[in-house]
Design a protein around this motif. Sequence first.
Motif, short mmCIF file in Angstrom:
data_model
loop_
_atom_site.label_atom_id
_atom_site.label_comp_id
_atom_site.label_asym_id
_atom_site.label_seq_id
_atom_site.Cartn_x
_atom_site.Cartn_y
_atom_site.Cartn_z
N ALA A 36 -4.51 -1.60 3.29
CA ALA A 36 -5.43 -1.92 2.25
C ALA A 36 -6.63 -0.88 1.74
O ALA A 36 -6.70 -0.92 0.61
CB ALA A 36 -6.35 -3.24 3.12
N SER A 37 -7.04 -0.36 2.63
CA SER A 37 -7.83 0.92 2.22
C SER A 37 -7.33 1.92 1.17
O SER A 37 -7.91 1.98 0.29
CB SER A 37 -8.18 1.67 3.50
N ASP A 38 -6.07 2.37 1.30
CA ASP A 38 -5.33 2.98 0.37
C ASP A 38 -5.14 2.19 -0.79
O ASP A 38 -5.27 2.81 -2.19
CB ASP A 38 -4.10 3.51 0.96
N LEU A 39 -4.69 0.94 -0.78
CA LEU A 39 -4.41 0.22 -1.86
C LEU A 39 -5.62 -0.07 -3.03
O LEU A 39 -5.58 -0.01 -3.81
CB LEU A 39 -3.65 -1.12 -1.39
N LEU A 40 -6.81 -0.31 -2.02
CA LEU A 40 -7.75 -0.94 -2.85
C LEU A 40 -8.63 0.15 -3.62
O LEU A 40 -9.09 -0.04 -4.69
CB LEU A 40 -8.72 -1.78 -1.91
N LYS A 41 -8.05 1.50 -3.11
CA LYS A 41 -8.94 2.62 -3.73
C LYS A 41 -8.21 2.85 -5.04
O LYS A 41 -8.81 3.52 -5.94
CB LYS A 41 -8.68 3.90 -3.01
N LYS A 42 -6.96 2.31 -5.26
CA LYS A 42 -6.38 2.66 -6.68
C LYS A 42 -6.38 1.30 -7.51
O LYS A 42 -5.82 1.22 -8.38
CB LYS A 42 -5.00 2.62 -6.22
N ILE A 43 -7.13 0.44 -7.00
CA ILE A 43 -7.31 -1.01 -8.02
C ILE A 43 -8.49 -0.61 -8.78
O ILE A 43 -9.64 -0.32 -8.26
CB ILE A 43 -7.63 -2.26 -7.00
N THR A 44 -8.57 -0.73 -10.12
CA THR A 44 -9.17 -0.30 -11.12
C THR A 44 -9.84 -1.69 -11.90
O THR A 44 -10.78 -1.30 -12.79
CB THR A 44 -8.70 0.47 -12.22
N ILE A 45 -9.55 -2.81 -11.36
CA ILE A 45 -9.99 -4.04 -12.15
C ILE A 45 -11.18 -4.61 -11.14
O ILE A 45 -11.10 -4.12 -10.13
CB ILE A 45 -8.74 -4.83 -12.55
N PRO A 46 -12.14 -5.25 -11.74
CA PRO A 46 -13.05 -5.86 -11.10
C PRO A 46 -12.24 -6.83 -10.05
O PRO A 46 -11.41 -7.70 -10.41
CB PRO A 46 -13.95 -6.69 -12.26
N CYS A 47 -12.95 -6.81 -8.98
CA CYS A 47 -12.40 -7.71 -7.76
C CYS A 47 -13.19 -7.61 -6.57
O CYS A 47 -14.17 -7.10 -6.54
CB CYS A 47 -10.83 -6.97 -7.27
N GLU A 48 -13.14 -8.73 -5.81
CA GLU A 48 -13.71 -8.68 -4.43
C GLU A 48 -12.72 -8.71 -3.43
O GLU A 48 -11.52 -8.97 -3.54
CB GLU A 48 -14.26 -10.32 -4.38
N ILE A 49 -13.30 -8.11 -2.15
CA ILE A 49 -12.51 -7.77 -0.92
C ILE A 49 -12.96 -8.50 -0.02
O ILE A 49 -14.10 -8.46 0.34
CB ILE A 49 -12.44 -6.40 -0.84
N SER A 50 -12.11 -9.34 0.81
CA SER A 50 -12.94 -9.57 2.01
C SER A 50 -11.59 -9.70 3.10
O SER A 50 -10.54 -9.46 2.84
CB SER A 50 -13.01 -11.12 1.86
N PHE A 51 -11.89 -9.78 4.41
CA PHE A 51 -11.09 -9.52 5.54
C PHE A 51 -10.95 -10.78 6.57
O PHE A 51 -12.12 -11.54 6.78
CB PHE A 51 -11.43 -8.51 6.45
N VAL A 52 -9.85 -11.12 6.78
CA VAL A 52 -9.42 -12.31 7.63
C VAL A 52 -8.73 -11.80 8.79
O VAL A 52 -7.97 -10.89 8.89
CB VAL A 52 -8.90 -13.39 6.81
#
Length: 180
Positions: A53-69
Amino acid sequence: MDIIQVDDKQFSIYLKSPQIEAAVDNIAQQINVDLKGKNPLFLVVLNGAFIFASDLLKKITIPCEISFVKLSSYVGTKSTSIIRELIGLDEVVSGRTIVIVEDIIDTGLTMGATIDKMKKLEAKDVRIATLLFKPNAFQLNYKIDYIGINIPNDFIVGYGLDYNGYGRNYPEIYKILNNE
Ligand code: IMP
Ligand code: MG
């Protein structure tokens, strides 16, 4: 380091960083195109998915929210079936595009339970992103939207995945040796 010892078992190098990076890149690029304008909520399933998730989300360039379950499983008092409870979900899911982020889909039961939860919470669109998929172990039939790498039914560790709680910290992925 081609052979490592994790707890009482030995593992050999299986997927190296360039291959992992390419798979992560590919998923990120697809999500950036597919979910543009959808304001997705990424739900990272702990513990295993934290490095992916850490590597993936650094490459997401669109507005988004992130949460953890986190999923807690327990055996019911009256039946032996495993019930999985999602803990730590504070965000409103209703009406949203959800991307569930997992390290690996094996039998698919864990993800299946998570998808059901999201549907009960009235998510508008539930997408699945997994770094690894074991197609020969998969027992269910939902669509997996984003798959990094298909792998055989071997037990693996590293890049977030553990054996008996150990081995998550290795940056690359290792396959069990002499699995008896
Ligand atoms: P499931 O069988 O798809 O429900 O997978 C359940 C969980 O088992 C995954 O989220 C992983 O945390 C774990 N798991 C499955 N295969 C492996 C593996 O090869 N190594 C380490 N953990 C695994
Ligand atoms: Mg997992």
